[in-house]
Design a protein around this motif. Structure first.
Motif, PDB file in Angstrom:
ATOM      1  N   ALA A 141       0.831  -1.212   0.000  1.00 42.92           N
ATOM      2  CA  ALA A 141       0.000   0.000   0.000  1.00 42.92           C
ATOM      3  C   ALA A 141       0.861   1.255   0.000  1.00 42.92           C
ATOM      4  O   ALA A 141       0.496   2.261  -0.609  1.00 42.92           O
ATOM      5  N   ASP A 142       2.013   1.183   0.662  1.00 45.45           N
ATOM      6  CA  ASP A 142       2.898   2.340   0.723  1.00 45.45           C
ATOM      7  C   ASP A 142       3.702   2.547  -0.551  1.00 45.45           C
ATOM      8  O   ASP A 142       4.203   3.634  -0.799  1.00 45.45           O
ATOM      9  N   SER A 143       3.862   1.486  -1.350  1.00 46.73           N
ATOM     10  CA  SER A 143       4.695   1.616  -2.555  1.00 46.73           C
ATOM     11  C   SER A 143       3.902   1.599  -3.850  1.00 46.73           C
ATOM     12  O   SER A 143       4.448   1.896  -4.905  1.00 46.73           O
ATOM     13  N   MET A 144       2.618   1.266  -3.797  1.00 43.97           N
ATOM     14  CA  MET A 144       1.782   1.212  -4.993  1.00 43.97           C
ATOM     15  C   MET A 144       0.472   1.931  -4.724  1.00 43.97           C
ATOM     16  O   MET A 144      -0.038   1.887  -3.616  1.00 43.97           O
ATOM     17  N   GLY A 145      -0.039   2.516  -5.760  1.00 46.92           N
ATOM     18  CA  GLY A 145      -1.363   3.114  -5.661  1.00 46.92           C
ATOM     19  C   GLY A 145      -2.435   2.054  -5.813  1.00 46.92           C
ATOM     20  O   GLY A 145      -2.156   0.908  -6.178  1.00 46.92           O
ATOM     21  N   PRO A 146      -3.683   2.426  -5.544  1.00 46.23           N
ATOM     22  CA  PRO A 146      -4.786   1.456  -5.634  1.00 46.23           C
ATOM     23  C   PRO A 146      -4.925   0.819  -7.017  1.00 46.23           C
ATOM     24  O   PRO A 146      -5.205  -0.372  -7.118  1.00 46.23           O
ATOM     25  N   GLU A 147      -4.721   1.582  -8.066  1.00 50.39           N
ATOM     26  CA  GLU A 147      -4.840   1.023  -9.414  1.00 50.39           C
ATOM     27  C   GLU A 147      -3.744  -0.006  -9.669  1.00 50.39           C
ATOM     28  O   GLU A 147      -3.987  -1.054 -10.270  1.00 50.39           O
ATOM     29  N   GLN A 148      -2.527   0.272  -9.207  1.00 51.94           N
ATOM     30  CA  GLN A 148      -1.425  -0.674  -9.388  1.00 51.94           C
ATOM     31  C   GLN A 148      -1.648  -1.930  -8.555  1.00 51.94           C
ATOM     32  O   GLN A 148      -1.363  -3.036  -8.995  1.00 51.94           O
ATOM     33  N   GLN A 149      -2.169  -1.766  -7.342  1.00 53.32           N
ATOM     34  CA  GLN A 149      -2.459  -2.932  -6.501  1.00 53.32           C
ATOM     35  C   GLN A 149      -3.515  -3.812  -7.164  1.00 53.32           C
ATOM     36  O   GLN A 149      -3.400  -5.032  -7.174  1.00 53.32           O
ATOM     37  N   CYS A 153      -2.978  -7.663  -8.301  1.00 56.94           N
ATOM     38  CA  CYS A 153      -3.855  -8.721  -7.797  1.00 56.94           C
ATOM     39  C   CYS A 153      -4.515  -9.491  -8.943  1.00 56.94           C
ATOM     40  O   CYS A 153      -4.731 -10.698  -8.835  1.00 56.94           O
ATOM     41  N   ALA A 154      -4.806  -8.811 -10.029  1.00 59.18           N
ATOM     42  CA  ALA A 154      -5.406  -9.475 -11.186  1.00 59.18           C
ATOM     43  C   ALA A 154      -4.405 -10.416 -11.864  1.00 59.18           C
ATOM     44  O   ALA A 154      -4.801 -11.404 -12.483  1.00 59.18           O
ATOM     45  N   LEU A 155      -3.116 -10.135 -11.732  1.00 56.72           N
ATOM     46  CA  LEU A 155      -2.083 -10.954 -12.375  1.00 56.72           C
ATOM     47  C   LEU A 155      -1.682 -12.176 -11.558  1.00 56.72           C
ATOM     48  O   LEU A 155      -1.218 -13.168 -12.106  1.00 56.72           O
ATOM     49  N   VAL A 156      -1.827 -12.090 -10.242  1.00 57.05           N
ATOM     50  CA  VAL A 156      -1.351 -13.155  -9.367  1.00 57.05           C
ATOM     51  C   VAL A 156      -2.553 -13.952  -8.847  1.00 57.05           C
ATOM     52  O   VAL A 156      -3.357 -13.426  -8.090  1.00 57.05           O
ATOM     53  N   GLY A 158      -5.029 -16.103  -6.751  1.00 58.28           N
ATOM     54  CA  GLY A 158      -5.181 -16.303  -5.315  1.00 58.28           C
ATOM     55  C   GLY A 158      -5.137 -15.038  -4.492  1.00 58.28           C
ATOM     56  O   GLY A 158      -5.464 -15.057  -3.323  1.00 58.28           O
ATOM     57  N   LEU A 159      -4.699 -13.913  -5.094  1.00 60.54           N
ATOM     58  CA  LEU A 159      -4.699 -12.663  -4.340  1.00 60.54           C
ATOM     59  C   LEU A 159      -6.093 -12.054  -4.394  1.00 60.54           C
ATOM     60  O   LEU A 159      -6.808 -12.200  -5.381  1.00 60.54           O
ATOM     61  N   PRO A 160      -6.484 -11.341  -3.349  1.00 58.43           N
ATOM     62  CA  PRO A 160      -7.794 -10.696  -3.372  1.00 58.43           C
ATOM     63  C   PRO A 160      -7.831  -9.591  -4.421  1.00 58.43           C
ATOM     64  O   PRO A 160      -6.802  -9.062  -4.821  1.00 58.43           O
ATOM     65  N   ASP A 161      -9.065  -9.272  -4.881  1.00 59.36           N
ATOM     66  CA  ASP A 161      -9.209  -8.223  -5.891  1.00 59.36           C
ATOM     67  C   ASP A 161      -8.820  -6.858  -5.381  1.00 59.36           C
ATOM     68  O   ASP A 161      -8.365  -6.012  -6.119  1.00 59.36           O
ATOM     69  N   ARG A 162      -9.030  -6.620  -4.095  1.00 60.42           N
ATOM     70  CA  ARG A 162      -8.652  -5.334  -3.496  1.00 60.42           C
ATOM     71  C   ARG A 162      -7.858  -5.599  -2.242  1.00 60.42           C
ATOM     72  O   ARG A 162      -8.128  -6.551  -1.511  1.00 60.42           O
ATOM     73  N   ALA A 163      -6.880  -4.727  -1.979  1.00 61.88           N
ATOM     74  CA  ALA A 163      -6.031  -4.884  -0.799  1.00 61.88           C
ATOM     75  C   ALA A 163      -6.888  -4.947   0.459  1.00 61.88           C
ATOM     76  O   ALA A 163      -7.820  -4.175   0.621  1.00 61.88           O
ATOM     77  N   GLY A 164      -6.539  -5.867   1.338  1.00 65.79           N
ATOM     78  CA  GLY A 164      -7.223  -5.963   2.618  1.00 65.79           C
ATOM     79  C   GLY A 164      -8.400  -6.918   2.640  1.00 65.79           C
ATOM     80  O   GLY A 164      -8.904  -7.244   3.684  1.00 65.79           O
TER      81      GLY A 164
END
Length: 169
Positions: A141-149, A153-156, A158-164
């Motif tokens: 969250a500190d190194s990427m903006g919401p759009e980058q996160q 997440c869309a590329l990896v 098993g990761l959630p769609d939105r941080a948290g």
């Protein structure tokens, strides 16, 4: 969202479209490296404080945690982590002395060695997983903006769609 509400990383323009020297793919790679560097830096101290192992030893524990309880051959661990076998042997010995992994001979192969997590390691990882995940989440969250996160997440898988948010798995 106003310009003042955007994350600094989201305000950067792609150099390829802005006439810069780097193509979009290289810029994206650099952003990813910066994000992973930030995660590694924060995890190093948290891992040392909570698990009393090095970052590289932590990566071994994480790899083994995702395997069947029988573990993996040492050669597989070395290949999956891209580590020299001699370095891995030292790290596994440290983890074994700490009671976190067990080494066993592979039946039918004199030279084969299997390594697996101990119950102590599984308990320790279970107890600290929320803290470690929170450390990763905050570093991203500190190194990427919401759009980058969201893009990451869309590329990896098993990761959630939105941080948290918890994963749907």
């Amino acid at each position: 969202m106003s310009a003042s509400d955007t994350h600094p990383a989201d305000q950067l323009e792609c150099p390829a479209s802005a006439g810069g020297l780097l193509p979009a793919e290289l810029r994206a790679w650099m952003i990813l490296l910066a994000a992973t560097g930030s995660v590694e830096q924060r995890l190093r101290s948290v891992v040392k404080e909570t698990l009393d192992v090095s970052h590289d030893e932590f990566l071994i524990l994480c790899l083994l945690a995702e395997q069947p309880r029988t573990g993996l051959r040492m050669t597989q661990v070395a290949d999956l982590l891209g580590r020299p076998k001699t370095r891995l042997t030292y790290q596994i010995a440290c983890l074994q002395r700490a009671g976190l992994v067990a080494r066993t001979s592979v039946c039918g192969d004199r030279r084969g060695v299997q390594v697996a997590l101990t119950a102590k390691a599984r308990d320790l990882l279970s107890e600290t997983s929320a803290l470690l995940a929170g450390t990763v989440r905050q570093a991203l969250a500190d190194s990427m903006g919401p759009e980058q996160q969201a893009a990451m997440c869309a590329l990896v898988p098993g990761l959630p769609d939105r941080a948290g948010e918890p994963s749907a798995d």
